[in-house]
Design an enzyme around this catalytic site. Structure first.
Site, PDB file in Angstrom:
ATOM      1  N   ARG A 225      53.769  40.577  63.867  1.00 18.57           N
ATOM      2  CA  ARG A 225      52.404  40.086  63.689  1.00 18.57           C
ATOM      3  C   ARG A 225      51.941  40.425  62.284  1.00 18.57           C
ATOM      4  O   ARG A 225      52.353  41.456  61.716  1.00 18.57           O
ATOM      5  CB  ARG A 225      51.451  40.750  64.698  1.00 18.57           C
ATOM      6  CG  ARG A 225      51.543  40.212  66.107  1.00 18.57           C
ATOM      7  CD  ARG A 225      50.992  38.792  66.238  1.00 18.57           C
ATOM      8  NE  ARG A 225      51.042  38.322  67.615  1.00 18.57           N
ATOM      9  CZ  ARG A 225      51.997  37.536  68.127  1.00 18.57           C
ATOM     10  NH1 ARG A 225      52.992  37.120  67.368  1.00 18.57           N
ATOM     11  NH2 ARG A 225      51.945  37.147  69.383  1.00 18.57           N
ATOM     12  N   HIS A 273      54.447  30.744  61.186  1.00 16.46           N
ATOM     13  CA  HIS A 273      54.517  31.234  62.568  1.00 16.46           C
ATOM     14  C   HIS A 273      55.368  30.302  63.441  1.00 16.46           C
ATOM     15  O   HIS A 273      54.909  29.758  64.446  1.00 16.46           O
ATOM     16  CB  HIS A 273      53.102  31.385  63.163  1.00 16.46           C
ATOM     17  CG  HIS A 273      53.086  32.312  64.353  1.00 16.46           C
ATOM     18  ND1 HIS A 273      52.036  33.145  64.653  1.00 16.46           N
ATOM     19  CD2 HIS A 273      54.019  32.551  65.324  1.00 16.46           C
ATOM     20  CE1 HIS A 273      52.304  33.835  65.755  1.00 16.46           C
ATOM     21  NE2 HIS A 273      53.515  33.479  66.179  1.00 16.46           N
TER      22      HIS A 273
HETATM   23  P1  NDP Z   1      58.594  43.595  74.250  1.00 13.45           P
HETATM   24  O1  NDP Z   1      57.327  44.051  74.830  1.00 13.45           O
HETATM   25  O2  NDP Z   1      59.698  43.149  75.142  1.00 13.45           O
HETATM   26  O3  NDP Z   1      59.212  44.737  73.304  1.00 13.45           O
HETATM   27  C1  NDP Z   1      58.438  45.475  72.397  1.00 13.45           C
HETATM   28  C2  NDP Z   1      59.341  46.491  71.706  1.00 13.45           C
HETATM   29  O4  NDP Z   1      58.569  47.199  70.739  1.00 13.45           O
HETATM   30  C3  NDP Z   1      59.879  47.545  72.691  1.00 13.45           C
HETATM   31  O5  NDP Z   1      61.209  47.886  72.346  1.00 13.45           O
HETATM   32  C4  NDP Z   1      58.957  48.750  72.449  1.00 13.45           C
HETATM   33  O6  NDP Z   1      59.554  49.996  72.712  1.00 13.45           O
HETATM   34  C5  NDP Z   1      58.700  48.601  70.959  1.00 13.45           C
HETATM   35  N1  NDP Z   1      57.463  49.297  70.602  1.00 13.45           N
HETATM   36  C6  NDP Z   1      56.191  49.042  71.026  1.00 13.45           C
HETATM   37  N2  NDP Z   1      55.343  49.930  70.499  1.00 13.45           N
HETATM   38  C7  NDP Z   1      56.076  50.769  69.726  1.00 13.45           C
HETATM   39  C8  NDP Z   1      55.776  51.895  68.940  1.00 13.45           C
HETATM   40  N3  NDP Z   1      54.522  52.384  68.839  1.00 13.45           N
HETATM   41  N4  NDP Z   1      56.787  52.515  68.300  1.00 13.45           N
HETATM   42  C9  NDP Z   1      58.056  52.061  68.412  1.00 13.45           C
HETATM   43  N5  NDP Z   1      58.417  50.995  69.144  1.00 13.45           N
HETATM   44  C10 NDP Z   1      57.433  50.355  69.793  1.00 13.45           C
HETATM   45  O7  NDP Z   1      58.215  42.438  73.218  1.00 13.45           O
HETATM   46  P2  NDP Z   1      59.074  41.175  72.770  1.00 13.45           P
HETATM   47  O8  NDP Z   1      60.389  41.640  72.282  1.00 13.45           O
HETATM   48  O9  NDP Z   1      59.049  40.125  73.820  1.00 13.45           O
HETATM   49  O10 NDP Z   1      58.161  40.627  71.568  1.00 13.45           O
HETATM   50  C11 NDP Z   1      57.841  41.461  70.477  1.00 13.45           C
HETATM   51  C12 NDP Z   1      56.818  40.810  69.587  1.00 13.45           C
HETATM   52  O11 NDP Z   1      57.395  39.753  68.833  1.00 13.45           O
HETATM   53  C13 NDP Z   1      55.641  40.133  70.293  1.00 13.45           C
HETATM   54  O12 NDP Z   1      54.680  41.080  70.737  1.00 13.45           O
HETATM   55  C14 NDP Z   1      55.102  39.251  69.198  1.00 13.45           C
HETATM   56  O13 NDP Z   1      54.187  39.975  68.397  1.00 13.45           O
HETATM   57  C15 NDP Z   1      56.346  38.916  68.379  1.00 13.45           C
HETATM   58  N6  NDP Z   1      56.748  37.511  68.558  1.00 13.45           N
HETATM   59  C16 NDP Z   1      56.684  36.685  67.474  1.00 13.45           C
HETATM   60  C17 NDP Z   1      57.075  35.381  67.574  1.00 13.45           C
HETATM   61  C18 NDP Z   1      57.055  34.483  66.387  1.00 13.45           C
HETATM   62  O14 NDP Z   1      57.249  33.273  66.540  1.00 13.45           O
HETATM   63  N7  NDP Z   1      56.858  35.007  65.194  1.00 13.45           N
HETATM   64  C19 NDP Z   1      57.526  34.813  68.846  1.00 13.45           C
HETATM   65  C20 NDP Z   1      57.554  35.769  69.922  1.00 13.45           C
HETATM   66  C21 NDP Z   1      57.182  37.064  69.760  1.00 13.45           C
HETATM   67  P3  NDP Z   1      60.019  50.408  74.203  1.00 13.45           P
HETATM   68  O15 NDP Z   1      61.175  49.479  74.522  1.00 13.45           O
HETATM   69  O16 NDP Z   1      60.466  51.804  74.081  1.00 13.45           O
HETATM   70  O17 NDP Z   1      58.838  50.160  75.095  1.00 13.45           O
HETATM   71  C1  OXD Z   2      54.465  34.885  70.713  1.00 11.28           C
HETATM   72  C2  OXD Z   2      54.399  34.180  69.445  1.00 11.28           C
HETATM   73  O1  OXD Z   2      53.918  35.983  70.853  1.00 11.28           O
HETATM   74  O2  OXD Z   2      54.780  32.981  69.401  1.00 11.28           O
HETATM   75  O3  OXD Z   2      55.103  34.346  71.634  1.00 11.28           O
HETATM   76  O4  OXD Z   2      53.996  34.754  68.433  1.00 11.28           O
END
Ligand code: NDP
Ligand code: OXD
Length: 310
Positions: A225, A273
């Site tokens: 983000r 994005h």
């Molecule tokens: P998940 O919720 O499956 O995974 C999040 C990961 O981040 C987990 O491994 C979690 O750790 C880690 N995490 C969260 N907080 C912390 C922290 N404070 N310190 C260290 N690690 C942390 O999310 P997704 O993989 O599904 O998606 C991740 C992000 O990708 C979305 O929230 C979105 O912002 C972004 N995204 C962007 C897209 C784009 O088109 N640009 C499309 C889709 C998503 P743990 O496993 O230990 O809980």
């Molecule tokens: C999502 C994104 O969060 O597209 O799925 O950013």
């Protein structure tokens, strides 16, 4: 029982309403701005809903985020915090991100931007880069998407590590966990990929201190983000030469404003994005399936947690 839909753009919202009507027969699927009786609304399928919109429905069973992230739902100060939030992911979303991360890791690794600039000036310069085995990539966030992206880059031969809140076991990938492991993780990373969710803990995490912990000449790819990046710190790290380049897919303000310095910066590649995308053709199917499964089982695997923020 009804389902309300909001995607921001009216045409897109209508498209999703039509598709969900076909996929959820017997449910009254309507746009959020024409919800019918508020007490009948059981599900709100949304991307970045207006503040206060969700709180109008007293018997809502769940908010469905049309996306993996839920920050666009949680930013509503009036959102009732007890309502479960269902995320929308699926294999197509993950595949698109695997492609994006592989593409831009390879571009930084092989210094594609320098070759492009050379071509524009008619310069023949052979840039020799080490093989992938000697390039260290680090992925922040090893969730549904980050773990698959880390494995994809490792399969290309890169030396990959990942960082998350909790320790992971991923074949061939060194994993780091928690705040105390962040600096050692960054110190061994030459191409940093951010796939974190935006939470109170991760806001501004790509700042002067963390970027400064990367080895000189490193590159950044941010598909998490825009709020992860302290923009002035990123520009300073690029302008001082500490960072060799950045690929940015997400921004604090989207669309990226016309005069924003990122647009014309020679070391920044902007993508709008689009690292991943929920195609209504398949995405509506995932949403309908999730709603039906949630109705039947009362929960879904991989549900978001509003308190944790992701
Ligand atoms: P998940 O919720 O499956 O995974 C999040 C990961 O981040 C987990 O491994 C979690 O750790 C880690 N995490 C969260 N907080 C912390 C922290 N404070 N310190 C260290 N690690 C942390 O999310 P997704 O993989 O599904 O998606 C991740 C992000 O990708 C979305 O929230 C979105 O912002 C972004 N995204 C962007 C897209 C784009 O088109 N640009 C499309 C889709 C998503 P743990 O496993 O230990 O809980
Ligand atoms: C999502 C994104 O969060 O597209 O799925 O950013």
């Amino acid at each position: 029982m009804s389902v309300v839909v909001y995607l921001g753009d009216d045409e897109e919202t209508r498209d999703w309403v039509d598709r969900l009507r076909r996929l959820l027969p017997g449910r009254d699927v309507r746009p959020l701005d024409d919800p019918g009786a508020p007490e009948d609304v059981a599900y709100a399928v949304v991307w970045a809903p207006p503040a206060g919109a969700i709180a109008r429905f007293p018997r809502l069973r769940a908010v469905v985020s049309v996306g993996a992230g839920i920050d666009h739902v949680l930013r509503d100060p009036e959102l009732p915090r007890h309502i479960p939030i269902l995320r929308t992911t699926g294999p197509e979303m993950v595949q698109r991100l695997r492609e994006y991360v592989a593409l831009h890791v390879l571009a930084h690794h092989r210094q594609l931007a320098v070759t492009d600039a050379n071509q524009a000036r008619g310069v023949w310069q052979q840039i020799v880069t080490p093989p992938a085995q000697r390039r260290r990539v680090g992925v922040m966030g090893l969730g549904h998407i980050g773990a698959q992206c880390a494995l994809t880059v490792a399969a290309l031969g890169f030396d990959v590590a990942g960082w998350a809140r909790s320790k992971k076991a991923l074949a061939g990938i060194e994993t780091f966990a928690g705040p105390e492991a962040l600096r050692p993780f960054l110190a061994r990373t030459e191409i940093l990929v951010c796939l974190l969710p935006l939470t109170s803990e991760t806001k501004g995490i790509l700042n002067a201190g963390t970027l400064g912990s990367l080895p000189a000449g490193s590159a950044l790819i941010n598909a998490g983000r825009g709020g992860h990046v302290v923009e002035a710190d990123l520009l300073a790290a690029l302008d001082s030469g500490h960072l060799s380049g950045a690929t940015l897919d997400v921004f604090q303000t989207e669309p990226l404003p016309d005069r924003h310095p990122f647009w014309a910066h020679p070391k920044i590649r902007v993508t709008p994005h689009i690292a991943s995308y929920i195609d209504p053709g398949t995405g509506a199917g995932v949403v309908a399936e999730n709603i039906l499964r949630y109705e039947a089982e009362g929960r879904l695997p991989d549900m978001a947690d509003a308190v944790r923020g992701y």
